[in-house]
Structure formats: structure tokens, C-alpha cells
Write a protein that holds these residues in place. Structure first.
Motif, PDB file in Angstrom:
ATOM      1  N   VAL A  52       0.876  -1.173   0.000  1.00  0.00           N
ATOM      2  CA  VAL A  52       0.000   0.000   0.000  1.00  0.00           C
ATOM      3  C   VAL A  52       0.914   1.223   0.000  1.00  0.00           C
ATOM      4  N   SER A  53       0.706   2.139  -0.961  1.00  0.00           N
ATOM      5  CA  SER A  53       1.521   3.348  -1.064  1.00  0.00           C
ATOM      6  C   SER A  53       0.618   4.574  -1.022  1.00  0.00           C
ATOM      7  N   VAL A  54       0.775   5.391   0.005  1.00  0.00           N
ATOM      8  CA  VAL A  54      -0.046   6.596   0.189  1.00  0.00           C
ATOM      9  C   VAL A  54       0.853   7.753   0.599  1.00  0.00           C
ATOM     10  N   MET A  55       0.730   8.889  -0.070  1.00  0.00           N
ATOM     11  CA  MET A  55       1.525  10.055   0.281  1.00  0.00           C
ATOM     12  C   MET A  55       1.046  10.661   1.599  1.00  0.00           C
ATOM     13  N   HIS A  56       1.947  11.296   2.322  1.00  0.00           N
ATOM     14  CA  HIS A  56       1.598  11.911   3.596  1.00  0.00           C
ATOM     15  C   HIS A  56       0.849  13.232   3.377  1.00  0.00           C
ATOM     16  N   VAL A  57       1.475  14.137   2.633  1.00  0.00           N
ATOM     17  CA  VAL A  57       0.880  15.441   2.334  1.00  0.00           C
ATOM     18  C   VAL A  57       0.777  15.592   0.826  1.00  0.00           C
ATOM     19  N   ASN A  58      -0.426  15.888   0.336  1.00  0.00           N
ATOM     20  CA  ASN A  58      -0.585  16.056  -1.103  1.00  0.00           C
ATOM     21  C   ASN A  58       0.163  17.288  -1.577  1.00  0.00           C
ATOM     22  N   ASN A  59       0.889  17.139  -2.670  1.00  0.00           N
ATOM     23  CA  ASN A  59       1.759  18.202  -3.151  1.00  0.00           C
ATOM     24  C   ASN A  59       1.021  19.336  -3.848  1.00  0.00           C
ATOM     25  N   GLU A  60      -0.254  19.152  -4.180  1.00  0.00           N
ATOM     26  CA  GLU A  60      -0.997  20.204  -4.878  1.00  0.00           C
ATOM     27  C   GLU A  60      -1.920  20.994  -3.959  1.00  0.00           C
ATOM     28  N   VAL A  61      -2.681  20.311  -3.106  1.00  0.00           N
ATOM     29  CA  VAL A  61      -3.647  21.019  -2.255  1.00  0.00           C
ATOM     30  C   VAL A  61      -3.282  20.968  -0.778  1.00  0.00           C
ATOM     31  N   GLY A  62      -2.309  20.127  -0.405  1.00  0.00           N
ATOM     32  CA  GLY A  62      -1.846  20.100   0.972  1.00  0.00           C
ATOM     33  C   GLY A  62      -2.617  19.214   1.915  1.00  0.00           C
ATOM     34  N   THR A  63      -3.536  18.405   1.403  1.00  0.00           N
ATOM     35  CA  THR A  63      -4.311  17.523   2.270  1.00  0.00           C
ATOM     36  C   THR A  63      -3.403  16.505   2.960  1.00  0.00           C
ATOM     37  N   ILE A  64      -3.609  16.355   4.269  1.00  0.00           N
ATOM     38  CA  ILE A  64      -2.853  15.380   5.055  1.00  0.00           C
ATOM     39  C   ILE A  64      -3.643  14.075   5.103  1.00  0.00           C
ATOM     40  N   GLN A  65      -3.003  13.001   4.712  1.00  0.00           N
ATOM     41  CA  GLN A  65      -3.668  11.702   4.691  1.00  0.00           C
ATOM     42  C   GLN A  65      -3.607  11.031   6.072  1.00  0.00           C
ATOM     43  N   PRO A  66      -4.554  10.144   6.373  1.00  0.00           N
ATOM     44  CA  PRO A  66      -4.599   9.468   7.683  1.00  0.00           C
ATOM     45  C   PRO A  66      -3.566   8.349   7.784  1.00  0.00           C
ATOM     46  N   ILE A  67      -2.303   8.719   7.761  1.00  0.00           N
ATOM     47  CA  ILE A  67      -1.218   7.740   7.699  1.00  0.00           C
ATOM     48  C   ILE A  67      -1.199   6.833   8.933  1.00  0.00           C
ATOM     49  N   LYS A  68      -1.377   7.416  10.102  1.00  0.00           N
ATOM     50  CA  LYS A  68      -1.342   6.598  11.317  1.00  0.00           C
ATOM     51  C   LYS A  68      -2.460   5.565  11.306  1.00  0.00           C
ATOM     52  N   GLU A  69      -3.647   5.982  10.883  1.00  0.00           N
ATOM     53  CA  GLU A  69      -4.786   5.061  10.854  1.00  0.00           C
ATOM     54  C   GLU A  69      -4.569   3.944   9.832  1.00  0.00           C
ATOM     55  N   ILE A  70      -3.970   4.302   8.684  1.00  0.00           N
ATOM     56  CA  ILE A  70      -3.677   3.286   7.667  1.00  0.00           C
ATOM     57  C   ILE A  70      -2.643   2.299   8.210  1.00  0.00           C
ATOM     58  N   GLY A  71      -1.624   2.820   8.882  1.00  0.00           N
ATOM     59  CA  GLY A  71      -0.609   1.952   9.479  1.00  0.00           C
ATOM     60  C   GLY A  71      -1.204   1.008  10.501  1.00  0.00           C
ATOM     61  N   GLN A  72      -2.125   1.524  11.314  1.00  0.00           N
ATOM     62  CA  GLN A  72      -2.784   0.673  12.302  1.00  0.00           C
ATOM     63  C   GLN A  72      -3.599  -0.425  11.625  1.00  0.00           C
ATOM     64  N   LEU A  73      -4.275  -0.073  10.537  1.00  0.00           N
ATOM     65  CA  LEU A  73      -5.032  -1.062   9.779  1.00  0.00           C
ATOM     66  C   LEU A  73      -4.120  -2.165   9.261  1.00  0.00           C
ATOM     67  N   LEU A  74      -2.983  -1.784   8.698  1.00  0.00           N
ATOM     68  CA  LEU A  74      -2.105  -2.744   8.039  1.00  0.00           C
ATOM     69  C   LEU A  74      -1.363  -3.642   9.027  1.00  0.00           C
ATOM     70  N   ARG A  75      -1.417  -3.300  10.312  1.00  0.00           N
ATOM     71  CA  ARG A  75      -0.833  -4.207  11.311  1.00  0.00           C
ATOM     72  C   ARG A  75      -1.546  -5.556  11.306  1.00  0.00           C
ATOM     73  N   LYS A  76      -2.786  -5.562  10.846  1.00  0.00           N
ATOM     74  CA  LYS A  76      -3.550  -6.818  10.770  1.00  0.00           C
ATOM     75  C   LYS A  76      -3.150  -7.648   9.558  1.00  0.00           C
ATOM     76  N   TYR A  77      -2.336  -7.054   8.680  1.00  0.00           N
ATOM     77  CA  TYR A  77      -1.928  -7.731   7.446  1.00  0.00           C
ATOM     78  C   TYR A  77      -0.403  -7.692   7.335  1.00  0.00           C
ATOM     79  N   PRO A  78       0.291  -8.514   8.106  1.00  0.00           N
ATOM     80  CA  PRO A  78       1.759  -8.435   8.160  1.00  0.00           C
ATOM     81  C   PRO A  78       2.464  -8.684   6.827  1.00  0.00           C
TER      82      PRO A  78
END
Length: 380
Positions: free
Chosen positions: A142-168
Motif C-alpha cells: 500500500v503506497s499513500v503520500m503523507h501530504v498532497n503536493n498540490e492542495v496540501g491535504t494530510i492523509q490518515p497515515i497513522k490510521e492506515i498503518g494501524q489497519l495494516l498491522r492486521k496484514y503483516p
């Protein structure tokens, strides 16, 4: 000159340039050489690696020096895909990634990999549940940017990381190029396996960057040769680049701790001012947004024309990301956010550094108002 295009590149700190010049001129030996002069270069390279690791709260053996964000993203994505293809050939990303991610994914599709691009909402943010729904038995990355380079939206990186802990078996890559030094990101707390940064986005030298690869994560090299960087990135190491990157990273981290309030103040000034200008629509969301990027549209006015009009006033801004601006294509990010073609085609990005001031923001706002009035007179 007022420079509001810092997401494209930043002006190197003088101290960073000094360190690059000193190492280039006085410690130019090849760090792979057996003689003591090469050993001095190797020592500096190791020190830079340790310094960068400490600043990112990771281990030195998890730091690999690269030429920047594009190489880091390519190495993380393709390297992971090729190294883990026996476990699966399905990759997940979003519709608003940097071209270096999108094109890497596209190339992997030509090699038989299956890519799912998950959508974002009207603020440019991905829903973690959407990513979870896209996961399959054969998903390996899974590849997701932290901060969008055009509009500056911050993605829920911590929440995605927590989700992926269930899928080692799934690796998590984050493009942190726009977030570093502006929006804190804990690589460990967010369970990130691979992370790309580029020094010229935080007042370092162009052509320098690093890729964090968590210990135990397997990826294949894209460049083969002498086996430098633990066989992951062959080629004579850019010692001066590594040293100057570590210097820039330390400096930007110190500034972030001291000046984040100032950056937020300038950002708020721009948002409030833009919202008062007739015909301007702000595209950067009010929440989950980085403090250094402000994107807005002026429907019925072409963004390229507006950028050059501001340039005549000695003000430098941009349209989409610098990697896409000369292609004269509509912003894929704004289109993914559901915006009309007219709005997407008239988007302008203001991007700040910690050195920009409230006074500069006032001057830019006045210039924007004045330029809109001038262009509308011409269009009548």
C-alpha cells in the motif's frame, strides 16, 4: 522578489551549501577506496547516515541515500513489488499520488501486476475503510503520500498503518516529500515500512534524498553495480550530498519546533484574504491540511496566464506540481476531488517556507486582487 513556490523547491540554507562545498573540496575521496583518504569520506558518510537516522528516530542501517523523492518512490514501489511477487502481485495506491508513484504503478501493470487506485473525498483525503475494502489475499503493498503536493491535504497515515498491522504480509510505503519539516510523522508509531524524502524540499541540495527501509523489509535494487548502500543502490556515493542532507534535516527540524506557529499564521492570512476576493475559490481544505500549501482557483481564468501575470509583479507561484506544470494538463488531484474542468484548469498553488512573512502574504493577496481585475478587463 516574493517566492511562494517552495513546494516545487526551496532555496538551500547557506550552511547546507557550505557543508556541501567543504566535503566536495576537502573530502572528495571515494568512500569505497582502501586508502585512508577514502576512509575519511566513508566516515563522513556513516556520520551523515547516523545523524539522519537519529533525526527520524530510526536505525542507521535503515537509511539509504538516494537522489531524491522520485528515485526513492521508484525504489520503494518497484523494489517491493519485484521482491515480493511470489507472495502476490496486487498493489494499492490513491488517485492523487505524485507522478513518480503513479508512473511506477503504471509500469508495474505492464509487468503483470494489478494496481487498485482508491478514490479520495472532496477534500482530497482517502478513507481508511476504502483501503481496507481494496485489500485482497494477494495484496503486497500500500503506497499513500503523507501530504498532497498540490492542495496540501494530510492523509490518515497513522490510521492506515494501524489497519495494516492486521496484514503483516503487506508493506506500507509513504511518500513524505511534502510533509518533512512541516507536518510531523512518526515512522514507528505509524507502522511505516518504507518512506521517501527529498532534501531540496527542505532547503537542501537538489539531487539528494533518502529512503527509509525498515529492518527486515525485503526489496530488490533497481541499480546494479558495485553494491553500495548494502547492495540496494549501486553507484559511488554522493558523500557531500549525504552530509548536506543531514545538515538540512537537522536545521529544518529545529526550525519546525520553533516556527510552526508562524507558518500557520501566514497560512491563515492567505486563506482569509483569498476568501474575500470575488471569484476566488479556495481548494485546500480547512481541516487535515498542511500549513505551507494553499491552493485556489479563479474560474474562467487560465492558471498559466495568471502565473505569468504574477511573475511580471516579481511574485513566483505555480499551477500543479512542478513535475507536471509544463505538461499543461488538468490537475488530476482536483479532478479526483470532484471539481469541474474549469475549476481544475484555473488552479494556483501558493507554497510557503518558514522565511515567508505576513507582509509578503499581504503583498501577494493585493497582487492577486489586482491581477484578477486586470485580466478581466482584457477578457471583456
Amino acid at each position: 522578489m516574493i517566492y511562494f513556490d517552495n513546494s516545487a523547491t526551496t532555496k538551500p540554507f547557506p550552511e547546507v551549501l557550505d557543508s556541501f562545498l567543504k566535503v566536495s573540496s576537502e573530502y572528495f575521496g571515494n568512500p569505497s577506496s582502501l586508502h585512508n583518504f577514502g576512509g575519511l569520506a566513508e566516515k563522513l558518510l556513516n556520520q551523515a547516515r547516523s545523524q539522519a537516522a537519529k533525526l527520524l528516530s530510526v536505525q542507521p542501517n535503515e537509511i539509504y541515500f538516494t537522489s531524491g523523492g522520485t528515485e526513492g518512490n521508484n525504489l520503494a514501489i518497484k523494489g517491493t513489488a519485484f521482491a515480493n511477487q511470489k507472495s502476490g502481485r496486487h498493489l494499492i495506491t490513491t488517485t492523487i499520488e505524485h507522478p513518480s508513484v503513479r508512473e511506477s504503478m503504471k509500469q508495474l501493470e505492464s509487468f503483470g501486476f494489478d494496481v487498485t487506485e482508491v478514490p479520495v473525498d472532496s477534500s482530497g483525503r482517502v478513507d481508511v475503510k476504502t483501503i481496507e475494502n481494496a485489500i485482497r489475499e494477494d495484496t503486497i503493498l500500500v503506497s499513500v503520500m503523507h501530504v498532497n503536493n498540490e492542495v496540501g491535504t494530510i492523509q490518515p497515515i497513522k490510521e492506515i498503518g494501524q489497519l495494516l498491522r492486521k496484514y503483516p504480509r503487506i508493506r506500507f510505503h509513504v511518500d513524505h516529500v511534502q510533509g518533512i519539516g512541516k507536518v510531523p510523522l512518526d515512522l514507528n508509531d505509524c507502522s511505516i515500512d518504507l518512506c521517501s524524502i527529498s532534501a531540496h524540499k527542505f532547503h537542501g541540495v537538489k539531487g539528494t534524498g533518502l529512503l527509509f527501509v525498515r529492518d527486515g523489509v525485503k526489496i530488490n535494487p533497481l541499480l546494479n553495480g558495485g553494491g553500495q548502500e548494502k547492495n540496494l543502490r549501486s553507484g559511488t556515493e554522493n558523500v557531500a550530498g549525504a552530509v548536506s542532507l543531514a545538515k538540512a534535516l537537522r536545521m529544518i527540524m529545529e526550525i519546525q519546533d520553533k516556527e510552526s506557529r508562524h507558518l500557520n499564521l501566514v497560512s491563515r492570512k492567505l486563506r482569509e484574504g483569498l476568501s474575500k476576493i470575488e471569484g476566488v475559490v479556495v481548494n485546500t481544505p480547512e481541516i487535515y491540511a498542511a500549513p505551507h500549501i494553499m491552493n485556489f482557483s479563479i474560474p474562467h481564468l487560465k492558471s498559466e496566464v495568471f502565473v505569468h501575470a504574477l511573475e511580471e509583479k516579481n511574485i513566483y507561484v505555480s499551477t500543479t506540481s512542478a513535475c507536471s506544470s509544463k505538461l499543461k494538463t488538468l490537475s488530476g488531484t482536483l479532478a479526483s476531488m470532484g471539481m469541474t474542468e474549469d475549476r481544475a484548469g484555473s488552479a494556483i498553488r501558493l507554497s510557503l517556507s518558514y522565511t515567508n512573512t505576513v507582509g509578503e502574504a499581504d503583498a501577494v493577496l493585493s497582487a492577486i486582487q489586482e491581477t484578477i481585475e486586470e485580466l478581466r478587463k482584457v477578457m471583456k
